[in-house]
Design a protein around this motif. Sequence first.
Motif, PDB file in Angstrom:
ATOM      1  N   SER A   1       0.828  -1.211   0.000  1.00 31.15           N
ATOM      2  CA  SER A   1       0.000   0.000   0.000  1.00 31.15           C
ATOM      3  C   SER A   1       0.861   1.259   0.000  1.00 31.15           C
ATOM      4  O   SER A   1       0.539   2.257   0.646  1.00 31.15           O
ATOM      5  N   GLY A   2       1.972   1.199  -0.704  1.00 33.98           N
ATOM      6  CA  GLY A   2       2.842   2.362  -0.810  1.00 33.98           C
ATOM      7  C   GLY A   2       3.807   2.528   0.343  1.00 33.98           C
ATOM      8  O   GLY A   2       4.640   3.430   0.330  1.00 33.98           O
ATOM      9  N   HIS A   3       3.731   1.664   1.363  1.00 31.22           N
ATOM     10  CA  HIS A   3       4.602   1.773   2.529  1.00 31.22           C
ATOM     11  C   HIS A   3       5.682   0.698   2.450  1.00 31.22           C
ATOM     12  O   HIS A   3       5.394  -0.493   2.266  1.00 31.22           O
ATOM     13  N   ARG A   4       6.931   1.101   2.602  1.00 33.01           N
ATOM     14  CA  ARG A   4       8.053   0.181   2.437  1.00 33.01           C
ATOM     15  C   ARG A   4       8.331  -0.564   3.736  1.00 33.01           C
ATOM     16  O   ARG A   4       8.483   0.041   4.795  1.00 33.01           O
ATOM     17  N   LEU A   5       8.375  -1.881   3.642  1.00 38.12           N
ATOM     18  CA  LEU A   5       8.648  -2.732   4.792  1.00 38.12           C
ATOM     19  C   LEU A   5       9.837  -3.622   4.472  1.00 38.12           C
ATOM     20  O   LEU A   5       9.871  -4.274   3.431  1.00 38.12           O
ATOM     21  N   GLY A   6      10.815  -3.651   5.368  1.00 38.00           N
ATOM     22  CA  GLY A   6      11.988  -4.486   5.151  1.00 38.00           C
ATOM     23  C   GLY A   6      11.673  -5.953   5.389  1.00 38.00           C
ATOM     24  O   GLY A   6      11.068  -6.321   6.397  1.00 38.00           O
ATOM     25  N   THR A   7      12.079  -6.816   4.446  1.00 40.48           N
ATOM     26  CA  THR A   7      11.833  -8.248   4.620  1.00 40.48           C
ATOM     27  C   THR A   7      12.537  -8.779   5.865  1.00 40.48           C
ATOM     28  O   THR A   7      12.001  -9.617   6.582  1.00 40.48           O
ATOM     29  N   MET A   8      13.740  -8.269   6.131  1.00 40.57           N
ATOM     30  CA  MET A   8      14.474  -8.750   7.296  1.00 40.57           C
ATOM     31  C   MET A   8      13.773  -8.387   8.597  1.00 40.57           C
ATOM     32  O   MET A   8      13.814  -9.141   9.573  1.00 40.57           O
ATOM     33  N   GLU A   9      13.114  -7.236   8.619  1.00 36.58           N
ATOM     34  CA  GLU A   9      12.394  -6.816   9.823  1.00 36.58           C
ATOM     35  C   GLU A   9      11.246  -7.789  10.113  1.00 36.58           C
ATOM     36  O   GLU A   9      11.020  -8.182  11.262  1.00 36.58           O
TER      37      GLU A   9
END
Length: 656
Positions: A535-543
């Motif tokens: 939804s346009g928000h960047r999330l780190g896979t590692m997080e």
Amino acid sequence: MTAPTIESILHENRLFQPSSEFSNQAQIKSLQDYEQLYERAKADPVAFWAELAEQELHWFQKWDQVLDWQPPFAKWFVNGKINISYNCLDRHLTTWRRNKAALIWEGEPGDSRTLTYAQLHREVCQFANVLKELGIKKGDVVGIYMPMIPEAAIAMLACARIGAPHTVVFGGFSAEALRDRLNDGKAKLVVTADGGWRKDAIVPLKDQVDKALDDNAAPSVENVLVVQRTHQRIHMEPGRDHWWHDLRQGISSDCPAEPMDSEDMLFILYTSGSTGKPKGVVHSTGGYNLYTHMTTKWIFDLRDTDVYWCTADVGWITGHSYIVYGPLSNGATTLMYEGAPRNSNPGCFWDVIEKYGVNIFYTAPTAIRAFIKMGEHHPKARDLSSLRLLGTVGEPINPEAWMWYYRVIGGERCPIVDTWWQTETGGIMITPLPGAIPTKPGSATRPFPGILADVVDLDGHPVKDNEGGYLVVRHPWPSMMRTVYGDDDRFRRTYWEHIAPIDGQYLYFAGDGARRDDDGYFWVMGRVDDVISVSGHRLGTMEIESALVSHGAVAEAAVVGKPDEIKGEEIVAFVTLESNYSPSEELEKELKKHVVQEIGALARPGQIRFSDALPKTRSGKIMRRLLRSLAAGQEIAGDTSTLEDRSVLDKLREDS
């Protein structure tokens, strides 16, 4: 890192010219005007930005040097003295804008409030004096964890007024995510609310702050300032927690703006990274003020009579730059809405546009795709004739959604500014100027004047037209991030070492794949690193992987993105379990809930797929490229010769 491909990018040839009526009244009136402006800025970017800084902003003291560039570290307007809160408020008070609406707010349950520039100035000064009473001094970091209410913007402007850098944490993040960010920034105070309204429910913000601070888990935090919004019962820790409405009683509304060095830190904003730990993006004062001011003015073609609405949350960079600082620096009327489209009121956005006569509407492709699903009858039941300009932000927009937006919301009369930029860039980098640049559905079109963007290979050489490559910027710009908070090495590695310098010229690596077509239009093709855009928000896979592995049942996890027609990407997690656990629907639900608790609802996996093992190289690296193909239901393509155990991949394919 492999070169981006362009098979998924639609070759779009439809061209939409701005109407002559729009162009004649626009800030930048023609393609020729844009090209002349762009070439002048390209020939001497330093002189270009210096001229605008002198014309457009108030400075307490002029700079000694426009740009000090010691790659990869930039300083703009060196030794200049400025205050962004002054530029957003005080300088308008001596003009007719004093009594103009600065901030229009519409609350979720239907309440509303309008603040003129004079009223907003008074509120900000009072808030700043309360922060001082609580011991906040120039240089102290203040955490802001708020709903979408006027006090969120007031708190930001108050911090900027006294020189206290703010770090705004999105109200949808969990207590654990909040704690991590408060600790990394060493925040001295937290501004929050008892709760906020979101989709007909109360978000218990103060409860989350209490959890974040439990057992002295964020030892730098000395005080919590609480705004009353939802009136539910909350715990107030004696000596630490303070009601805003109590402390403001009798507090002076006289608080002169602190002259700040142009390079003083304005805020830290955390964005996800591929290493697991969120990055504290640092933005400074003068350059950020100038760039957000100019991009707001030219891209949204601001007029003094406009009601401008950006639908983002102030917890994201879009809210910082294009709800608060950019519009107010220009003396605009900016609208803030606490709510969101939901089943009980799917037409709420259109109600707001009709109620306030919104002229400029800036939202995300995710929202547009959701509107399409809800049906045309909702916007068609409202009067949207006030609209004259539309915008999109957060991710590339697919041409079909662009056309729906143009036809149904804009009535085929409103230009669309499809904008590409990042938390790290501070402001919009590639975009149409609506009166000047013809648009193509799905393309962000051309770089903003002063932005020297390019598409290159890993050696830094420009690729041919219509070939996939890496999106880079060749010259510093005023609002660029200055560093990763407390980690200059990470800043250098993440943004400046992926692409080889050519003749000593460092290239900013955006992390996105792109191509440029025969007309010089940029088409952004998505992330090339391990960051998922939901939804346009960047999330780190590692997080997200770290959150999963912190659960006792999980031995190992790999997270990838799967294309989703609404969100852009859906999170898919591949999980191997500890030997004493077995896959089950109950465990899947528990793991999803655990991720929400650790990070927030945005990070909830759409799917969790259990596996006995994950596909790895012989050196032990998980081959996420293969998992992405599996998640998307695609055939495995490319080289698999480094795969350690082929049977792992075969088993995963059978299970899918």
